[in-house]
Design a protein around this motif. Structure first.
Motif, PDB file in Angstrom:
ATOM      1  N   SER A   1       0.850  -1.201   0.000  1.00 34.41           N
ATOM      2  CA  SER A   1       0.000   0.000   0.000  1.00 34.41           C
ATOM      3  C   SER A   1       0.881   1.244   0.000  1.00 34.41           C
ATOM      4  CB  SER A   1      -0.917   0.030   1.222  1.00 34.41           C
ATOM      5  OG  SER A   1      -1.647   1.230   1.266  1.00 34.41           O
TER       6      SER A   1
ATOM      7  N   GLU B   1      -6.256  -2.062   2.760  1.00 36.61           N
ATOM      8  CA  GLU B   1      -6.861  -3.289   2.249  1.00 36.61           C
ATOM      9  C   GLU B   1      -8.386  -3.189   2.288  1.00 36.61           C
ATOM     10  OE1 GLU B   1      -5.563  -5.758   0.814  1.00 36.61           O
ATOM     11  OE2 GLU B   1      -3.442  -5.765   1.370  1.00 36.61           O
ATOM     12  N   GLN B   2      -9.053  -3.584   1.225  1.00 36.05           N
ATOM     13  CA  GLN B   2     -10.517  -3.594   1.220  1.00 36.05           C
ATOM     14  C   GLN B   2     -11.054  -4.644   2.181  1.00 36.05           C
ATOM     15  OE1 GLN B   2     -11.830  -4.086  -2.836  1.00 36.05           O
ATOM     16  NE2 GLN B   2     -11.459  -1.934  -3.340  1.00 36.05           N
ATOM     17  N   LYS B   3     -10.409  -5.791   2.219  1.00 31.36           N
ATOM     18  CA  LYS B   3     -10.828  -6.859   3.127  1.00 31.36           C
ATOM     19  C   LYS B   3      -9.596  -7.420   3.834  1.00 31.36           C
ATOM     20  CE  LYS B   3     -14.878  -8.295   0.439  1.00 31.36           C
ATOM     21  NZ  LYS B   3     -15.535  -9.433  -0.269  1.00 31.36           N
TER      22      LYS B   3
ATOM     23  N   ASN C   1      -3.771 -11.928   1.170  1.00 36.53           N
ATOM     24  CA  ASN C   1      -3.537 -10.719   0.374  1.00 36.53           C
ATOM     25  C   ASN C   1      -2.060 -10.505   0.033  1.00 36.53           C
ATOM     26  OD1 ASN C   1      -6.286  -9.959   0.500  1.00 36.53           O
ATOM     27  ND2 ASN C   1      -5.963  -9.053   2.521  1.00 36.53           N
TER      28      ASN C   1
END
Length: 221
Positions: free
Chosen positions: A105, A159-161, A218
């Motif tokens: 990220s 992170e989205q999830k 991820n």
């Protein structure tokens, strides 16, 4: 290769557990060589797990950070004369972790930066009168570990999830920072009775959580 390494994970875990017990035993009874010889193995066992089950660049960079920290473990334990070498090894280990987290990220997320800036800024300013020739190394190290905690937190926020292992990276970075803060207070302000056990336990927990983040679903995306 990874499937072959996986066979050694139970053995590595057992060695890491025994080495953990031996090091704590060595601290309690002040057995120098027991401490020096046992200290690297808990983190080395974590490296075996990451090498066996981790995937992609993130896992490889975490592996590099763990390896550098093993050198830090050794240098810090040998003597006060090698303390600075240990500090440099750990600094480079934190840089490796930062590279891993930023690779996941790149979003700045300045709000996540604030609590860590306050934490490290207060600690360095509090210790500043006592640091002497260690002022610049401590400032550099504090800046890097502040970045490491921030980027671990930013990674999770990005992170989205996020998985449980993603959260582990953030908690591990913060726990590592707590361990280093205890070292700094004990070494540069005033000795803290019995602090070596909390220092090493928070350090190992932090490393374990960071290593575990390489197993996140991820991590290889």
């Amino acid at each position: 290769m990874q499937s072959k390494l996986a066979r050694f994970v139970p053995l590595a875990a057992a060695v890491g557990f025994v080495a953990t017990a031996l090091f704590i035993f060595g601290v309690i009874l002040d057995l120098y060589w027991v401490r020096v010889l046992s200290k690297p193995f808990p983190v080395l066992s974590m490296m075996v797990v990451v090498a066996a089950y981790g995937r992609g660049r993130y896992a490889n960079t975490i592996l590099a950070g763990l390896g550098l920290c093993i050198f830090g473990d050794i240098f810090l334990e040998i003597s006060d004369a090698t303390f600075l070498a240990g500090l440099v090894a750990f600094l480079l280990g934190h840089v490796a972790y930062i590279v891993a987290f930023v690779g996941r990220s790149r979003t700045l997320r300045p709000l996540e930066f604030v609590p860590f800036a306050i934490w490290v800024g207060w600690l360095v300013s509090f210790l500043w009168p006592h640091l002497g020739p260690m002022r610049i190394p401590t400032l550099a190290y504090g800046s890097v570990i502040m970045m490491m905690m921030w980027r671990a937190t930013a990674m999770v926020a990005g992170e989205q999830k996020p998985t449980g292992w993603d959260w582990a990276a953030m908690l591990g970075a913060i726990t590592f920072g707590l361990s280093d803060s205890l070292i700094a207070l004990d070494r540069f302000h005033a000795p803290i009775d019995g602090v070596r056990i909390p220092i090493i336990l928070t350090y190992w927990v932090g490393q374990l959580l960071i290593a575990g983040s390489a197993l996140s679903a991820n991590a290889d995306q």
